[in-house]
Design an enzyme around this catalytic site. Sequence first.
Site, PDB file in Angstrom:
ATOM      1  N   PRO A  25     -11.155   7.995   1.574  1.00  0.00           N
ATOM      2  CA  PRO A  25     -10.353   8.789   0.846  1.00  0.00           C
ATOM      3  C   PRO A  25      -8.647   8.970   1.360  1.00  0.00           C
ATOM      4  O   PRO A  25      -8.714   9.353   2.555  1.00  0.00           O
ATOM      5  CB  PRO A  25     -10.995  10.327   1.037  1.00  0.00           C
ATOM      6  CG  PRO A  25     -12.478   9.945   1.265  1.00  0.00           C
ATOM      7  CD  PRO A  25     -12.280   8.521   2.056  1.00  0.00           C
TER       8      PRO A  25
ATOM      9  N   ARG B 127      -5.455  -4.737   8.249  1.00  0.00           N
ATOM     10  CA  ARG B 127      -5.925  -4.496   6.820  1.00  0.00           C
ATOM     11  C   ARG B 127      -5.663  -5.737   5.947  1.00  0.00           C
ATOM     12  O   ARG B 127      -4.400  -6.424   5.670  1.00  0.00           O
ATOM     13  CB  ARG B 127      -5.105  -3.608   6.497  1.00  0.00           C
ATOM     14  CG  ARG B 127      -5.281  -2.075   7.162  1.00  0.00           C
ATOM     15  CD  ARG B 127      -4.759  -0.838   6.716  1.00  0.00           C
ATOM     16  NE  ARG B 127      -4.999   0.301   7.631  1.00  0.00           N
ATOM     17  CZ  ARG B 127      -5.760   1.186   7.228  1.00  0.00           C
ATOM     18  NH1 ARG B 127      -6.665   1.164   6.066  1.00  0.00           N
ATOM     19  NH2 ARG B 127      -5.763   2.231   7.985  1.00  0.00           N
TER      20      ARG B 127
END
Length: 270
Positions: free
Chosen positions: A2, A260
Site C-alpha cells: 500500500p 525494484r
Amino acid sequence: MPELPEVETTRRGIAPYLEGQRVERVIVRERRLRWPIPEDLDVRLSGQRIVSVERRAKYLLLGAEAGTLISHLGMSGSLRLVESGTPASRHEHVDIELASGMSLRYTDPRRFGAMLWSLAPLEHELLRNLGPEPLTDAFAGQRLFELSRGRSMAVKPFIMDNAVVVGVGNIYASEALFAAGIDPRKPAGSISKARYLRLAEEIKRILAIAIERGGTTLRDFVGGDGQPGYFQQELFVYGRGGEFCKVCGSTLREIRLGQRASVYCPRCQR
C-alpha cells in the site's frame, strides 16, 4: 505494498467511524509484526476516546486522549471495519472494539506491518526525519531541483526517498515519470528546473487521482470499507513491461532500478 493513496483511502474510510468513539477493548491474536505489538496496548487504549485519525506519509495515526497508535500496513496489510464479534480468520491479527458495536480489524498476511504506541508520534524515530507531504504547498519542483544538485543517483529512487518527499512509491513514481516524460534512469542532478517543476505537478496530479479512485489494487489491498481500489485500470507503465505504450505504441521496457522493477517507454521518456 500500500502506497500513499491506499493509506489515505483507508484513513478516509475509517475516520468517520472512529473519531469520537470510545475503545471498549483491544484483542491481539498475533503480536509478531515487523516490530512486536506492545504487550500493554489493550491497557493503554481501552476506555479512551479516539479524537483523530490522521496520516503522515504511509503511517496512520489514531490519536486517543492519552497517546497515539501508529499503524503501518507493511507489504500486505489492511484496516477495515467489521461488526464486533465477527469471527476472525487467519491473518486477522488485531481487533479494536468500539462502543458503537463496530471493530477496526487489522489484517496482514505477511506480518510486515506495525502497530506501535507513542506519546509524541511526530517525534517518533520512524516519523521525525520524513520529508514534506506531496499534496501540500511544502512540496514543489523547486525543492526537487535544489535537493538533486550534485546527485548522480537515478531520478526514480531519488523521488522515492522519504527524506525528499514522502509517499511516492514504485507505482506512482513510475506513473509520474512517464507523465512528465522523464527516463527513470536519468541522473537526478542532470534534470533541469523546468522538468522538475513539471514532475512535481504530475506527482501531485496522479496521487490526487489515485486517491479519488480509491488507490491501486494489485493483490491484497482493500480500503476501510473492504472494497478494492480502481486506479490500476489507469496505469500507463507500472506492471506493463513488454506491452505496448498507450501513447506511442512502442514496446515498454522493464529494468531493475534501485532493486525494484521499473517500466518505462523508451520513446516517450527521455
